[in-house]
Structures are given as structure tokens and as C-alpha cells.
Design an enzyme around this catalytic site. Structure first.
Site, mmCIF file in Angstrom:
data_model
loop_
_atom_site.group_PDB
_atom_site.id
_atom_site.type_symbol
_atom_site.label_atom_id
_atom_site.label_comp_id
_atom_site.label_asym_id
_atom_site.label_seq_id
_atom_site.Cartn_x
_atom_site.Cartn_y
_atom_site.Cartn_z
ATOM 1 N N SER A 255 0.845 -1.196 0.000
ATOM 2 C CA SER A 255 0.000 0.000 0.000
ATOM 3 C C SER A 255 0.874 1.237 0.000
ATOM 4 O O SER A 255 2.018 1.210 0.451
ATOM 5 C CB SER A 255 -0.891 0.007 1.246
ATOM 6 N N LYS A 256 0.323 2.347 -0.509
ATOM 7 C CA LYS A 256 1.129 3.562 -0.636
ATOM 8 C C LYS A 256 1.488 4.176 0.713
ATOM 9 O O LYS A 256 2.381 5.006 0.792
ATOM 10 C CB LYS A 256 0.418 4.583 -1.518
ATOM 11 N N ARG A 257 0.813 3.757 1.781
ATOM 12 C CA ARG A 257 1.173 4.265 3.117
ATOM 13 C C ARG A 257 2.514 3.691 3.574
ATOM 14 O O ARG A 257 3.200 4.277 4.386
ATOM 15 C CB ARG A 257 0.088 3.899 4.143
ATOM 16 N N ASN A 259 4.765 1.756 1.197
ATOM 17 C CA ASN A 259 5.701 1.534 0.079
ATOM 18 C C ASN A 259 5.251 2.383 -1.105
ATOM 19 O O ASN A 259 4.041 2.564 -1.306
ATOM 20 C CB ASN A 259 5.690 0.059 -0.354
#
Length: 500
Positions: A255-257, A259
Site C-alpha cells: 500500500s502507498k502508506r 511503500n
């Protein structure tokens, strides 16, 4: 009977930056197709028109081309089974949904959003799994016709079997058994006439002749609905392969949180496509033996699903950096220099990319040395700063430095205070002044050896103080290389800046 020609696809949604997961699944579809002399398709799933972005769609095309994962059919290149955008296929989905109603495999549902909301609330209160209760499933033909004639809004739902099991045969995982009683009657066509993912996906895969569906394991839970849809239509289902999900270090789905998931990030940071593809391959597949560095061509030649590992692969940026470094070392130096040049311009080391032959030759040498320790193209100019920044101050011991860093700084500074350090610098200036502006690496290397011989001292005593005044760093590229690259004038200027 001969085997069908292999046809596979990826079907991303153009709703944001192109996702690294799309590249991952795209890679395995592409490699499988090419290994089997088959076809690889790109289909755009753009039924969610509220989130659709034309820019995002173009970025998907650009990402695939940049990676070199070239598809054989797609929205921008055409093909025999198009159109390849779902938004251009709406009339097809309605037609097939109505065919299922005629066959008794699906039904019109007139339940209002208010009724469905109350149903959900009641199920939650009773601690039941939320799902449709089949309220409209057994309406008579007359009731349905009356509601349609009255213009009541409706959806079309799949008539799932209430009893028994649906067995999904996954080629990687074996048989996965689902109880039909726990799967509700999935909406196929929404009240606005738009298809749901399930209907559009299956109709498109069938009409486009998809023989193998290779996708992420998050779709396993939807597959029994897809199997039942194939059965309802009377179509042969494809072979199913659910690839392991890319995961964060804590094993959660990437997830962008935690990675960077946008492919734009990896392009901008200066990862090579070869490095990124190699890393993504390692996320789900093993080449065999202890070989970890390979090209996509080698992967195509050696590909087999037997080498897939189902453990949750951790998307480790440190490992990606190592893999990318290996590919930068293998890369043709001229090609790598051209790829790195924009990053040198961005760092302010050149005003533009139009370098003279002499400047380019020097940059090529700088890239050759600096790539050894760089993980990305962006890091090459960072490592190469010693060739460009003539004005610097010697490092000082700072709070927070570890013992090794502290000792290195102390050693660098103290080397200038020794008698031999001062003599080394003085004699070096004298010898360097005898040269013209140009000095080769070999000449600089000989000069440094002569210094040590004349002073009767080893490199630690002679080279360290020179390294301090020429680079300001205790370690780095060979000093004779730095001297040859920056030339006589800049070398002397640096020395005078420190010992003024």
C-alpha cells in the site's frame, strides 16, 4: 484435439497513477504468453466513469512500453477482438445479461436501496454475513413484466445455486472449495445499465478467447462467482492462476502508506526497467539454482509455473536497490551514461544535455566509477558530487555520529596537521605544476607513487591529507581518477581553498 493458442490479458482500471502491481501481473502474463508463442492483450476496465482519467489510461500505455512488456492487442493498437475498452462494449454486456435471464440463470431484482440498507442493518444486528436475501428471485413472469412496464428501476442478478459447493481449480493451489450457501446472488447489471466487474470480466474474457487468467490472489474470493457465470453461459472456463500478492514488510498487502506503489515513482527515481522487471520476477518466481540476476528474455526462455512460490513476497526496496545496481553494472556504459545525463542536469552539474565530446567522455568515466555504489540513476550524480563541487569544507565531528564515522573524520582532519601531511601537499603542488592542464589517470597515479617513494611513507600518510584537500572525504573514488577528471587547475584551486 490440439491445444488452444495461449491468450492472456491484463485489465487495469485507469483511475490513478499506474500501479506497480499492474506491472507485476503484466510481467507474468507477458512472459507466459511469449514462452508459449501466444498472445498478450491489454484491456482497459473503465466502467467506473466517475474515477476514470484519460491521463491515467495514457500512463498505463506508457508504463507498459517503458517496461518493454509489449502487448499484441489493446485499445491504442487495435486487434481482432476489440474494442478493448469496456466503456465501448456496454451494449454487449446488457445483451449477455438478458440472455442469462432468458435461460433462467439470472433474474431481475427491483429491490430499492432503502430495502437493501435495512436488510444489511438487520443482518449486522443478527451477526449474519451481509448479502442479498433472494427477495426477487422467485417473482412470477407476470410480476416482472408489470414492474418493467411500470418503469421500475432494476438490476440483474446471477442465480447462484443455494446448495452444494463450487470448486475452483487453481493451477498453483489445487482445488479451492466454496460453499454455495455463503455466496449471494451477485449483481451483474446495475440499475444505470452499467455492468459490474464480474459480468464484464467474464464476457470479455470469453469473447476475446482468453485461455488462462493470471491475476493476483485477492481475486480468489470472486472466482466461484466467475466459475458459475461460465457454467450459466455454457462456456468453457479458462485455467486459473492466482499469483501471490506483493506485501509490505509487515506482510500486509502493498500500500502507498508503507511503500511507493506508483510506477511513476520508480521511473523518476531512476530505476532501470531491467532492474525493476528482474525484481518483480523474484517476487513470485525463482529462476533456479542461486541465479537472481537475469533478463526478461532469459525469464521467457526458462519460464515455468512450477517455479512460482506462493509465500507472500515482501516488496523490499533494499533488495530492489541491490538488483538494480547489478543491472547498472551490466548495462552498456554509453547507454547508461545517456540515461544518467538528465539526472546530472537536474542536479545542476550541466546546464543542459548538449555536452561537448570532451565533456561527454569525462562524464562517461564518472558514470563508470560511480555506478559501482549507486542503486539508481538518481544516485549516480549524488555519488559523483566530488567531481563537480570545488568549494567544500572539511567535515567536523558532529553529535549523533557513530564511532566509525567519528574516527574517520578525526583521522581525515589530523592528517593535515602532521609534518608528513604538510610535506605531501607541498610536494604534490610542486609536481602537479609541471603538468599542462590535462593529466591522465596513469600520470596522476605515477605522481602519487613518486610522492610516496620520495617521502618514504605509505599511502595512509601521503594520500589521506591529499584526499582531504582535493575531495573533502576520507574515502571514495581513486584519487588519481579524481585528479585526472577535474584537471590540474581545479585540483589546485581545491587545495588552496582548504589550506588558505
Amino acid at each position: 484435439m490440439s491445444e488452444k493458442r495461449v491468450r492472456v490479458r491484463i485489465a487495469p482500471s485507469p483511475t490513478g497513477d499506474p500501479h506497480v502491481g499492474t506491472a507485476y501481473i503484466g510481467l507474468f502474463n507477458y512472459v507466459f504468453a511469449k514462452h508459449n508463442n501466444g498472445d498478450f492483450l491489454l484491456r482497459i476496465e473503465d466502467t467506473d466513469r466517475t474515477r476514470f482519467s484519460e491521463t491515467s489510461e495514457q500512463q498505463i500505455f506508457d508504463m507498459m512500453r517503458w517496461l518493454g512488456i509489449n502487448y499484441d492487442e489493446g485499445p491504442d493498437i487495435g486487434g481482432d477482438k476489440g474494442p478493448y475498452r469496456q466503456s465501448e462494449r456496454f451494449s454487449i454486456y446488457k445483451e449477455y445479461a438478458e440472455k442469462l435471464v432468458e435461460k433462467g440463470e439470472a433474474y431481475y431484482c427491483f429491490c430499492t436501496p432503502e430495502r437493501l440498507q435495512k436488510l444489511r442493518e438487520r443482518q449486522v444486528a443478527m451477526k449474519q454475513a451481509p448479502g442479498y436475501d433472494g427477495h426477487c428471485r422467485n417473482l412470477s413472469k407476470e410480476e416482472v413484466e408489470a414492474k418493467l412496464a411500470a418503469g421500475e428501476p432494476y438490476v440483474i442478478r446471477l442465480k447462484m445455486p443455494y446448495e452444494g459447493e463450487t470448486i475452483v481449480h487453481d493451477e498453483l493451489r489445487g482445488d479451492i472449495v466454496f460453499e454455495n450457501s455463503k455466496i449471494d446472488d451477485q449483481v451483474l447489471l446495475k440499475s444505470d445499465g452499467f455492468p459490474t466487474y464480474h459480468l464484464a470480466n467474464i464476457v470479455d474474457d470469453h469473447l476475446m478467447g482468453i485461455t488462462h487468467v493470471i491475476r493476483a490472489e485477492e481475486w480468489i474470493a470472486s472466482t466461484p462467482k466467475h466459475v458459475q457465470l461460465y457454467r450459466a453461459f455454457g462456456w468453457d472456463e479458462p485455467k486459473w492462476y492466482h499469483m501471490p500478492l506483493l506485501r509490505n514488510a509487515d506482510k500486509t498487502k502493498i500500500s502507498k502508506r508503507k511503500n511507493p506503489v506508483s510506477m511513476n515513482y520508480y521511473v523518476e527515481e531512476g530505476y532501470l526497467k531491467e532492474g525493476l522487471l528482474n525484481f518483480l520476477a523474484l517476487m513470485g518466481w525463482s529462476f533456479g539454482g542461486d541465479k537472481e540476476i537475469f533478463t526478461i528474455e532469459e525469464m521467457v526462455e526458462n519460464f515455468s509455473f512450477d517455479k512460482i512460490s506462493l509465500g507472500g513476497p515482501v516488496f523490499d526496496l533494499v533488495k530492489l536497490g541491490w538488483v538494480n545496481n547489478q543491472h547498472m553494472r551490466l548495462k552498456d556504459l554509453d547507454e547508461l551514461t545517456k540515461l544518467a545525463l538528465p539526472y546530472f542536469v537536474k542536479a545542476g552539474y550541466y546546464k543542459d544535455e548538449n555536452l561537448s565530446e570532451k565533456e561527454y567522455a569525462k562524464l562517461k568515466r564518472i558514470v563508470e566509477i560511480s555506478r559501482e555504489g549507486a542503486h539508481t540513476l538518481k544516485e549516480i550524480p549524488e555519488i559523483a558530487s566530488i567531481y563537480f563541487e570545488d568549494e567544500f569544507e572539511l567535515p567536523v565531528v558532529e553529535e549523533g555520529m557513530n564511532k566509525k564515522e567519528r574516527k574517520s573524520v578525526e583521522k581525515l582532519r589530523s592528517s593535515l596537521e602532521t609534518e608528513i601531511g604538510k610535506k605531501s601537499i607541498e610536494l604534490f603542488i610542486e609536481k602537479l605544476n609541471k603538468f599542462g592542464e590535462e593529466i591522465t589517470e596513469e600520470e596522476a597515479k605515477t605522481l602519487l607513487h613518486e610522492l610516496q617513494d620520495e617521502l618514504g611513507e605509505g599511502p595512509a600518510a601521503v594520500i589521506m591529507p591529499l584526499r582531504a584537500v582535493i575531495t573533502g572525504k576520507a574515502r571514495g573514488a581513486d584519487l588519481y581518477t579524481v585528479i585526472a577528471v577535474i584537471g590540474k587547475e581545479r585540483t589546485l584551486k581545491r587545495i588552496h581553498n582548504i589550506i588558505k
